[in-house]
Design an enzyme around this catalytic site. Structure first.
Site, PDB file in Angstrom:
ATOM      1  N   SER A 254       0.846  -1.189   0.000  1.00  0.00           N
ATOM      2  CA  SER A 254       0.000   0.000   0.000  1.00  0.00           C
ATOM      3  C   SER A 254       0.880   1.236   0.000  1.00  0.00           C
ATOM      4  CB  SER A 254      -0.896   0.011   1.233  1.00  0.00           C
ATOM      5  OG  SER A 254      -0.118   0.351   2.369  1.00  0.00           O
ATOM      6  N   LYS A 255       0.245   2.385  -0.011  1.00  0.00           N
ATOM      7  CA  LYS A 255       0.974   3.655  -0.062  1.00  0.00           C
ATOM      8  C   LYS A 255       1.965   3.801   1.091  1.00  0.00           C
ATOM      9  CE  LYS A 255      -1.725   6.534  -3.039  1.00  0.00           C
ATOM     10  NZ  LYS A 255      -3.185   6.310  -2.952  1.00  0.00           N
TER      11      LYS A 255
END
Ligand code: GLU
Ligand code: ZN
Length: 493
Positions: A254-255
């Site tokens: 994820s980010k």
């Protein structure tokens, strides 16, 4: 069997590295089997849909040079390939299921559904979800609702008894009790929009999809899809759910881990062939050791059996290393073209480059490519040629294990050796040798001499090899910068 696989993204955001992995696995599997790779746009969620993400999907696949055999833009015999253009079809098939008693109209208001939900929670009921209130409405009851102008949804009648098994090539049989499957999910919404399940199953069937390769997070919906296939009387495809893409910490990528959109990687200066190669290794390997593959090789050797069950780790450092390898293997003229936009963006090269500028950039590629991990690195690596921002903080000149006094001495004496050598046209290795001698004299490491010289010449600690920098800068400017740095150190000593 004529293999037909699809990549079926929902254009609700920029192409994610995990999505691209799914696309590549499908593409390589199709190619290696002599089959077809189909692109289908699942844009039924009109609220989250964006034009930009659809364009990003096309751009990403174009950039990777992954061509779809059928799909939007190129067409094909099973089109349209954009779900929002197929709504009639979904409606027709949902109504057919109602006719066959496999689905039914539900008129419940959202208020009623919410109330039911709250009651279930309060009663700590085992049974969660829709209470099948409308499962057996009489004709009269339906007519009442219709007369009141209530628009129904269509719900799938999920059997309450028995169990459903679906087979996954990698995971084996996955069985679930029917009573644990979400009760009677909506297939068609009251506004005529299909849900994911309905559109996905109908399209996979209608488009003759033989293998569904998609992320493992879709496994829980597998049994429901099997029930839907049974309701239609259709043969389900072969399923192969792909291992998760994780960060190094074992969490879903994820980010938090870094950039996840292909657009970001592209902007930083990753090469498409490096992304394609590295991403294919996340959850797949040929023999556990071969790392470098061209696209053409993968089109031949990709096998479904070699997909891993265990999650794949997306390692940013490894990708960066891969990219560096690919950069070094790239011809200078192509590399010059790829670097040009970064140099223009930085204001080093004009928007409409002159022949001289082009020649300069090409000339830079030899030394620059040795040090670049991503294309955007060409900016800091060559900045010393285009602007002159001297380093005024003496600490930057001082190598580990040295001090300001020794650094000042190293720079002053080193400059004399270097300039003398350049003047006399001495070999680089000879000059280097002398500089190494000097470090011994001063009782510091070799870098104690080279670092202040490099910082003086390139105004930076990240730089090209020393003699390349000098050659590019010219002897005169080199000398001036060295003298200037000597002053900085003297003043601070
Ligand atoms: N549109 C779904 C997605 O965004 C497709 C899932 C599938 O491949 O069945 O991932
Ligand atoms: Zn209802």
């Amino acid at each position: 069997m004529d293999v037909r696989v699809r990549y079926a993204p929902s254009p609700t955001g920029l192409q994610h590295i995990g999505g691209v992995r799914t696309a590549l696995f499908n593409y390589f599997f199709a190619k290696s089997q002599g089959g077809k790779f189909i692109l289908r746009v699942e844009d039924t969620d009109r609220e989250r849909y964006t034009e930009e993400s659809l364009q990003d999907l096309y751009d990403t696949l174009d950039w990777l040079n992954v061509k779809w055999d059928e799909g939007p833009v190129v067409g094909g015999d099973y089109g349209p390939y954009i779900q929002s253009e197929r709504f009639e079809l979904y409606k027709k098939y949902a109504e057919k299921l109602v006719e066959d008693g496999k689905a039914y109209y539900c008129y419940c208001s959202s208020e009623r559904l919410e109330k039911v939900r709250q009651e279930q929670i309060a009663a700590k009921s085992d049974y969660q979800g829709y209470d099948r209130h409308c499962a057996n409405l009489t004709e009269e009851e339906r007519a009442e609702y219709e007369k009141a102008g209530i628009k129904p949804v269509i719900r799938l009648r999920v059997p309450r008894e028995g169990k459903t098994t679906f087979h996954d090539v990698l995971m084996g049989d996955i069985t679930r009790k029917n009573k644990d499957i979400s009760p009677d999910p909506i297939l068609l919404k009251s506004d005529g929009f299909p849900t994911y399940h309905l559109a996905n199953v109908i399209d996979d069937h209608m488009m003759g999809i033989t293998h569904v390769m998609r992320a493992q997070e879709w496994i829980p919906t597998g049994p429901l899809h099997i029930i839907l296939y049974e309701a239609f009387g259709w043969e389900p495809p072969i399923y192969c759910h792909l291992p998760m893409v994780m960060g190094k910490d074992g969490q879903k990528l994820s980010k938090r881990h870094g950039s996840t959109s292909v657009r970001d990687f592209r902007a930083k200066g990753y090469l498409p062939e490096a992304i394609l190669n590295y991403v294919t290794l996340v959850g797949w390997s040929l023999d556990g050791s071969t790392e470098f593959f061209t696209k053409e090789e993968l089109e031949k050797c990709f096998k479904m059996e070699n997909i891993h069950k265990a999650p794949g780790v997306f390692d940013y450092k490894k990708l960066e290393w891969f990219n560096g390898q690919y950069i070094r293997a790239t011809e200078n003229d192509r590399l010059a073209e790829l670097c040009m936009p970064y140099l223009q963006e930085a204001g080093f090269i004009s928007a409409d480059p002159t022949e001289e500028e082009k020649a300069l950039v090409l000339n830079l590629m030899g030394p620059v490519k040795e040090r670049m991990k991503v294309l955007s690195d060409c900016v800091p690596l060559t900045a010393f040629l285009f602007k002159d921002e001297p380093v005024t903080d003496p600490a930057v000149y001082i190598a580990k294990g040295s001090d300001i006094a020794k650094t000042a001495a190293a720079l002053e004496k080193g400059t004399a050796i270097l300039l003398e050598g350049l003047k006399n046209g001495e070999e680089e290795s000879v000059i280097e040798e002398k500089l190494a001698e000097l470090s011994k004299e001063l009782e510091i490491k070799v870098n104690g001499v080279f670092q202040p010289i490099r910082v003086a010449i390139t105004n930076s600690t990240v730089s090209l090899p020393l003699f390349d920098s000098i050659r590019l800068l010219g002897n005169e400017t080199t000398a001036a910068r060295l003298e200037r740095a000597i002053k900085v150190l003297k003043e601070n000593n």
